[in-house]
Structures are given as C-alpha cells and as structure tokens.
Design a protein around this motif. Sequence first.
Motif, short mmCIF file in Angstrom:
data_model
loop_
_atom_site.label_atom_id
_atom_site.label_comp_id
_atom_site.label_asym_id
_atom_site.label_seq_id
_atom_site.Cartn_x
_atom_site.Cartn_y
_atom_site.Cartn_z
N LEU A 339 0.84 -1.20 0.00
CA LEU A 339 0.00 0.00 0.00
C LEU A 339 0.87 1.24 0.00
CD1 LEU A 339 -2.59 -1.13 2.72
CD2 LEU A 339 -2.61 -1.61 0.25
N HIS A 340 0.62 2.16 -0.95
CA HIS A 340 1.43 3.36 -1.10
C HIS A 340 0.52 4.59 -1.13
CE1 HIS A 340 4.94 0.92 -2.41
NE2 HIS A 340 4.01 0.16 -2.99
N ILE A 341 0.63 5.43 -0.13
CA ILE A 341 -0.11 6.69 -0.13
C ILE A 341 0.71 7.76 -0.84
CG2 ILE A 341 -0.98 8.58 1.31
CD1 ILE A 341 -2.81 6.27 1.47
N ILE A 342 0.09 8.48 -1.76
CA ILE A 342 0.68 9.69 -2.33
C ILE A 342 -0.23 10.83 -1.85
CG2 ILE A 342 1.52 10.85 -4.38
CD1 ILE A 342 2.81 8.16 -3.95
N ALA A 343 0.14 11.49 -0.76
CA ALA A 343 -0.70 12.54 -0.20
C ALA A 343 -0.77 13.70 -1.17
CB ALA A 343 -0.14 13.00 1.14
N THR A 344 -2.00 14.04 -1.60
CA THR A 344 -2.19 14.96 -2.72
C THR A 344 -3.31 15.95 -2.42
OG1 THR A 344 -1.56 13.15 -4.21
CG2 THR A 344 -2.56 15.10 -5.21
N SER A 345 -3.03 17.22 -2.62
CA SER A 345 -4.07 18.23 -2.45
C SER A 345 -5.14 18.08 -3.52
CB SER A 345 -3.46 19.63 -2.52
OG SER A 345 -2.54 19.84 -1.47
#
Length: 664
Positions: A339-345
């Motif tokens: 699982l990979h989160i790419i925190a994105t506005s």
Amino acid sequence: MKSLSFAFMVVVLFNYFINALADNDHYIITLKTKINHNDYDDDQNVKDAVDVFVNDKLNDMYDIIEENKDTYTLENGQMDEKLEELDSIVMNKRHHRSTKLLFINEVNPQNITAIQNFQNLQNLQKRSDNSTEILDDKVEYIPVESKLVSPICPLDSGYAVVIYASDEVIKKVKKLPDIKRCNKSIPSENHANTYYNLDYIQKETNWTNVRVQDRFKNVSRNFYSHLSLVSQSHFDPENTEVYDNTYYYPKTAGQDIDIYFIEETGYFHYDEFDTYNGSRTVTCDAISDTNDGFTELSYDDERRVKGCGVSDRDSSIHGTIVSMTAGGKYTGAAKKANLHIIATSLYTHTELKSLEYIRLHARPNKTIVNISRGGRGYVPEIQEIFTELSRNGVIIFVSGGNEHENCDSNRFRYGGFDDVITVGATEDTIDRDISNGYTFSSYSNYGKCIDIFAPGEVFYPSVGGFYLFEKDGTDYFRDYGTSYATPLVAGIAATIMSEHREIRYNYNLMKKTLIDMSLKDILYGLPDKTVNRFVNNGKRVVLSPNNAYHGCGENSGNYKCSKGCCSKDNKCIEFDGSSVSQSCLVSMGCQSEYSEFCLSNKSTSTSIRLVNNRCGPGYGSCIIKSSRYIDSVGCCSKDGYCGTSSQHCGKGCQSEFGACYSSN
C-alpha cells in the motif's frame, strides 16, 4: 546509484522468495504392504517385517525433508519451527556413515522392538544406546519420536503414516515406490456452524489455497458484509435461509502487487496496516502539496512509515479508510498487497505531479492506482497521463461519483474519463436487509461510464472518534460512497493479479476479467443504459451457515435437484407436464449440471388439441398451445404417445413433436 540498484535487487529477490512460500501441512500416506490387518496383529514375524518396511519408507521421506527443508519457509520469512528437530536428529544421525532412524510409534511404541526382533532373526547383536547394529551391513538405528514423520497404524489396504510436508516435499514423496494413497489431513466438524469445505472452494475457484475471514459471523448486523458480498453469488433466503457473512479469498491476497492511493492523507497506526514482519510495504511515498510543493519522503523520514497528509486537507480520515478497504488486514480485500499513499491536495496540478511520480516508479503489470475523488471539468493533461499509465501496464480505478447523475461525459472527473475502470456503488447493508447490497444506491452516479458495481458501505476500525460497535478493545464505525466501492474492486483486482502471476494484466485485460467474473443481472433499481454487473472475486457458490439448502445450483451450495430440474432462478421443479414445467426447458435456462434432467428446446411445433394422446407425424405435438401462452409441455415417445415419464422423454423421444431430455 549502485547501492540503490542493489537494494532494489534485494527487494525483488525477497518478494520472489516470499511469493514462492510453501503451504506446510500434515498428510496421511498409505503404504502398500500386501498384508491382512489380522495377520499383522496375530503373526509376530509379519508384524516385524512390516514395521521394518514402514521404517525404511519413513527414512526415505525424512531424507526428502532434509534435502528440501528450505521449502518450509513461512509467510514471515522464518523457517517453520517444526523443522527444529533436524538440528538435533540430523547431527546424531550423521555420526556414522550407515545410519537410519527408528521412528517410534507414539500410539504403539512396541514397534521399536520390531526391528530388534527382525535383526535378531538374522544373527544381529544388540548395541548400546537403544540401537542395534547389523554385523554384516554395519547399519545403526537411532530411536526418535519425530514430529515430521511417524507411523500410525496398519490398515486392511496397507499401513498409514503421517508426514508434515511442504508442497514441494509432498510432490517428491508421492513419487516414491510403494505409495498407495496420499491425502491431506483435514479438520473434522465439531459443531453445526462448520459449513464450508475449503477443498471444495479451492476446486471451485482454482485458487492455490483458500483463506477465510469470519470475524463477527455470529453477529447479526452484517458487519464486514462489503467483503462477504463479493465472495459469493446472489443470496436468496428461500434457498439458504441464513446469510453467510464470511469473506473467502485466495491465500496470495494481493501479495507483491502495488496499490497507490491519491489521497489527502493516510495514517498507519492501526492493526489493519500490519506488514506481517516486513513481508509487505505500507508507506507514504510522497506529498504533493499546494502550499509546499512536491516532496518525496526519504527512507529515514518517520512520516514514510507512520503516515502523512497535505497541509490544506479537507479530510484527515478519508485516505486511511480507502486504503484499509483495499488492503486492510481485516477490512480489506487484498490483505497482503503493498500500500502506497501519495498525499495529494485537491487540485489537478498536484494530482498531475502525483501521477507522474507513479509513472516513474510503477512496476508494469504489477501496479494499481486508486483515485477515490471527483469533481467537474475536463482536464486533458490528466486524461493523457491516464492513457500513458495504461499503456505502461498500470491499472487505474476511479470512483463513479456520489451526485446521482449520469456521468457519461468526460466533464465528470474522473468517472467519465477513458483508460480507467469506473466503479459505482450499491446500498448500505450494516444493520439492514442484506438484499440492499444488490440495490442501486441513492447517491451513486450511473450511465455508460460505470464499468462495474460494488458495495458502497464499509466497516472499519474507527479513525474519527465515533463508533457503532466495540469488540476486543477496538471501536468500529462505517461510512459509505463510491469512494469505498472503488478500492474494494481495486483490492479484488490485486488478488486476481497475485493469483495469476504468469499473466501480464493491463487495463484492457483486467477490465475484461472483472466483467467476465462479475455477477450479471442481479442488481435492482438501475437507471437505463447502466450495466448490471456486480463485482465477484471468483468464489460464487452460496453456502448456508445452518446447512439449510432448499434450492439448487451455485445459489444453494451447488446442490442438485433429486427430482426434476434446476430452473434459471435456482429452484427445484418437478416435471409433471404442467405449464410450470417450461422452466425445465433448456431454452428457459434449465441448469443441467444441477438437474435430474433438462428438456430439449429443439421442438418448434405446437398443437391446439390431441386425439387419443397420440403425437408424431399426422398427429401433432405434445406441447399444447390454445392461446398466446403454452398451456402444457409433454414428451412424444418413440411409439408416438404423449407423456412425462422417462419412457416418453428418454431414449427415442421425438424432439420435433415435444420436449425431450437434453441428454438424448
């Protein structure tokens, strides 16, 4: 650069090693001994000879275990603890060149004297340490109580032994001479609630191994029903009475598949994000922030393993729930996926940067992207990078949206875009009738843009302070939306990919696979021009927790009708010549696999009336039609009479003048 390449190689090799793990288990093996059970009990010479023969075979099996001990590695990368006995036994065993183990029967330890008696008959002398030496052949026997192989008992058909084996070991043991049977030791039922058979499910699904999640199965509030709904066909209370709130899934469970989430946040301080001693990755890889720009998180940044978020977030929990739904230990479909989160506005330029990062880091045909957000307005740059990612073997899942509108236009982000799999949602089921799970939700978007539907309501460990239910110190809550139906389907896609590593899945192939596996025409309340497809992970048979089966086919435990036929809607119908018997016609969907018989649909003629019940040339058909409806259906026997018995419908039946068994 070299260090990075080396690290990458280590990761690849580690993943390969983990993926090749065996499923260790006990097996009952019957050896060919050509003895009668009574002879073994009554004749000491026969008993001694058989015990020596069995002991030699156990030594052969033990040698195979020693030579293949690396195949016993567990999911956490550690050696199976049952193999610890090799360290003590093997060292002693190898003190002398000609050495064998004497495997003590735990139930009947007298077998240890059998070899001694047998050797004495051949002029052997007793040696020390409870072992004997053959004077001519110099063989030493070391008595052991092994947990890996041991004798059990004589049978009329041979002699039963047990071995604890990996998949690879059992394959080689089966090739030994004098092996009559080899079967896995299976659990017995000790209460009425054991209603599923894992071997049967494995045969149905063709999964390498089956895993079951049945937490809260005795709680009647349909907790975790977002998972149980996708691992069975349509539940019909008339067929199985009680809903089976169990999630069945393949053991691989998305292992070695990467799922990227474009979300505002994602935090990992929950048991749902267990890495199983490092056998999977759960990380926040990067932050694409409107205020602070794009930042790739280094390996020593604690946010990488604890979770992260953008500064201008609207929600602090949405991404955590979404990633749980895709790959949570309990709430997720693909419990072993990376699982990979790419925190994105919530802006397209930050999303574009995140998608570019994924493009640069994605592994072709092993990468899934989940986007559970929406909006209005066409963004050609996003569409172009979607197409580029798809071309490079990345599979993108997007939510259909919660506006209850037709999302066919590319003005709907991102359900109306090309090169993505768009997911719609069905209604809530927790604390409600489970049939709601097959009902089009009041919020989901619809139209040609939707590729597939999935449950929209999910159940998860509370991340926001509110809860519905407490269990073992953990608070649980629920939420709903196409935002959660989407990662559920993405997780199922990951399990399909991990089960079939030999297949290079891309957007087109995965979309086709999900459509082919989906349940067709079971959803209610869909608007026009919207597909009627409900996601399924490959396990379709519906099981009854109280073992009540009143129907037939996959909707009723794959039961077969003892009399008559299994209709299209999985009901058993006794063929009696009445109008209802049309359900037994092949053309009406009769299921021959679950029927005593189905009736052929070759007949095209009908009659207004019959004379003396005769049929055939000059008489007419046994299918009676007095108005626009068919009144009755019968079979025309080989000698020209109408009826419904096997003599009429079976061999010689004239299909052009009536119904016939389809097997004719």
